[in-house]
Design an enzyme around this catalytic site. Structure first.
Site, PDB file in Angstrom:
ATOM      1  N   GLY A 267       4.453  11.677 -48.407  1.00 47.13           N
ATOM      2  CA  GLY A 267       3.097  11.322 -48.868  1.00 47.13           C
ATOM      3  C   GLY A 267       1.977  11.843 -48.005  1.00 47.13           C
ATOM      4  O   GLY A 267       2.176  12.640 -47.195  1.00 47.13           O
TER       5      GLY A 267
ATOM      6  N   GLU B  42       5.057  15.921 -54.139  1.00 46.62           N
ATOM      7  CA  GLU B  42       3.966  15.948 -55.133  1.00 46.62           C
ATOM      8  C   GLU B  42       2.886  16.896 -54.211  1.00 46.62           C
ATOM      9  O   GLU B  42       2.213  17.792 -54.786  1.00 46.62           O
ATOM     10  CB  GLU B  42       3.419  14.476 -55.233  1.00 46.62           C
ATOM     11  CG  GLU B  42       2.066  14.603 -56.029  1.00 46.62           C
ATOM     12  CD  GLU B  42       1.751  13.087 -56.272  1.00 46.62           C
ATOM     13  OE1 GLU B  42       0.525  12.615 -55.978  1.00 46.62           O
ATOM     14  OE2 GLU B  42       2.600  12.201 -56.786  1.00 46.62           O
TER      15      GLU B  42
ATOM     16  N   GLY C  24       2.151   9.234 -57.051  1.00 43.86           N
ATOM     17  CA  GLY C  24       3.831   9.462 -57.452  1.00 43.86           C
ATOM     18  C   GLY C  24       4.623   8.541 -56.623  1.00 43.86           C
ATOM     19  O   GLY C  24       5.862   8.796 -56.496  1.00 43.86           O
TER      20      GLY C  24
END
Length: 432
Positions: free
Chosen positions: A211, A234, A332
């Site tokens: 992240g 992501e 996500g």
């Protein structure tokens, strides 16, 4: 169809009252188009603008009380450009797993009239790239009736689903605008301690989703001795570059897109954008594919690393709001938590400092009133603070409470222990 160059002011005249407009996000907001649209506010009513993770260099010019009847911003992931506007009650957010947003466009749940995008210079064959923001953009340009593109020499040309031919674009606007940047700040010692705890659990050959933020970045700083890691993430960030350049990330053991790093957007500095420009080793794909848990699960040893705002003693994770005040979105996180749980050897990590900037515990008996649950107690795997890492997988409510208390800041452990006893009763004291 023949596209032509025009000024931003000419291009935004294609927007009509009542239109639904998609605005590209991440670090590539088409700011010239947004500024020109804001100037038309007195002429327009009931225009809804959909965006996602949009990191602007400043607050959006649409966040103006004089424009409150002209434009409604509807964000799938609230970021700095619109956060204050949402929490003042002038804008809104649509809760949706990020990977499932494209379906809303494709099945007509949200009918898009116009798409504002920010693209690279064209290649010799007339293709331009969405650059650092594929994510929702492939589905938006597929579904919008009108596509208006900024052509920006500062946008890197990336490969994959982030490419469109100029013949599909209705209006082109020349700009020379720097992209928004998110500096790669050095982690603190406590953040590095968290990074090391997580790195100890990640095997060689793992495939990473990491992240955004200082704690995920601290994990990347702690992986320099690993081998044959892969990326299916992501967001691509600055912290990933040293691992790719040193060969720690070589993507050699991935089951999905072996040999290439996979991302859907990039959030970083100019150095990252230059690294991505015409780089065949990184592929940008539609968020509907990147965040599909069943695609994610095809990779073995998937390791999903995310952060949160708070967690309760049952393992419920809040990552999108501070009480009722929206801070971000689900993004996500849930997609990768679930996808990693289905991966052979997969695991997920929720990481956070044990206390807030005001010295309050982030591990709480119950979540703050109004807080949103992003990862449910049924899915939480590893939880990590600067005081250690605990694995909640297969643990009952008694064990969960004890494990989470063990990694809370020491000054809050007695208070949390009393709260756990109050909630869980005799069994909490008896079954130690």
């Amino acid at each position: 169809m023949e596209c032509r160059y025009m000024t931003p002011e000419e291009a935004v005249k294609m927007v009509k009252s009542g239109d639904h407009v998609f605005v590209q996000g991440s670090c590539s907001i088409p700011e010239a188009l947004i500024a020109a649209l804001a100037k038309r506010g007195s002429e327009l009513r009931d225009v809804v603008l959909f965006n996602a993770f949009a990191l602007g260099r400043r607050v959006s010019p649409l966040c103006d009380p004089a424009l409150k009847d002209s434009f409604l911003i509807d964000s799938f992931f609230v970021s700095n450009a619109v956060r204050g506007w949402v929490n003042q009650g002038y804008a809104t957010t649509t809760p949706r797993f990020f990977g499932q947003v494209p379906q809303l466009f494709r099945d007509g749940t949200i009918d898009l009239d116009v798409a504002f995008i920010n693209c690279s210079l064209p290649d010799k064959d007339g293709y331009v790239s969405f650059g650092v923001s594929a994510d929702l953009t492939p589905s938006a340009v597929e579904c919008a009736k009108i596509i208006i593109a900024q052509i920006n020499p500062l946008m890197p040309f990336t490969y994959g689903d982030s490419v469109i031919h100029m013949s599909r674009i209705h209006a082109l606007v020349k700009v020379n605008d720097p992209l928004a940047e998110t500096p790669d700040t050095l982690p603190t010692e406590n953040e590095l301690r968290i990074g090391r705890y997580i790195a100890e659990q990640i095997p060689d050959g793992a495939v990473l989703q990491v992240g955004v933020g200082t704690i995920p970045n601290a994990v990347l700083h702690s992986l320099g001795s690993h081998k044959h890691l892969g990326l299916h993430t992501e967001a691509m960030t600055d912290g990933m570059m040293p691992l790719i350049e040193s060969g720690v990330v070589d993507n050699s053991l991935k089951q999905v897109e072996p040999g290439r790093s996979v991302a859907s957007l990039a959030l970083g500095t100019r150095r990252l954008y230059d690294f991505l420009d015409h780089n065949p080793g990184v592929i940008f794909r539609d968020i509907a594919w990147v965040n599909d848990p069943f695609v994610i699960a095809q990779n073995h040893n998937m390791a999903a690393i995310n952060s949160c705002l708070e967690i309760d003693l049952s393992g419920q994770v809040c990552a999108d709001s501070i009480g009722t005040r929206i801070y971000s979105g689900v993004g996500g996180q849930q997609d990768f938590v679930y996808g990693s749980s289905r991966s052979v050897g997969g695991q997920s990590f929720i990481a956070m400092l044990s206390t807030t900037s005001r010295g309050e515990s982030k591990i709480k008996p119950v979540l703050t009133s109004g807080a949103g649950v992003v990862t449910t107690r049924f899915q939480t795997n590893w939880v990590v603070t600067e005081y250690g890492a605990v694995n909640l997988r297969g643990k009952n409510m008694i064990d969960r409470a004890r494990l989470l208390i063990s990694i809370a800041a020491p000054q809050f452990r007695e208070e949390l222990d009393r709260a756990a006893f109050s909630m869980l009763g005799y069994a909490y004291r008896r079954w130690r």
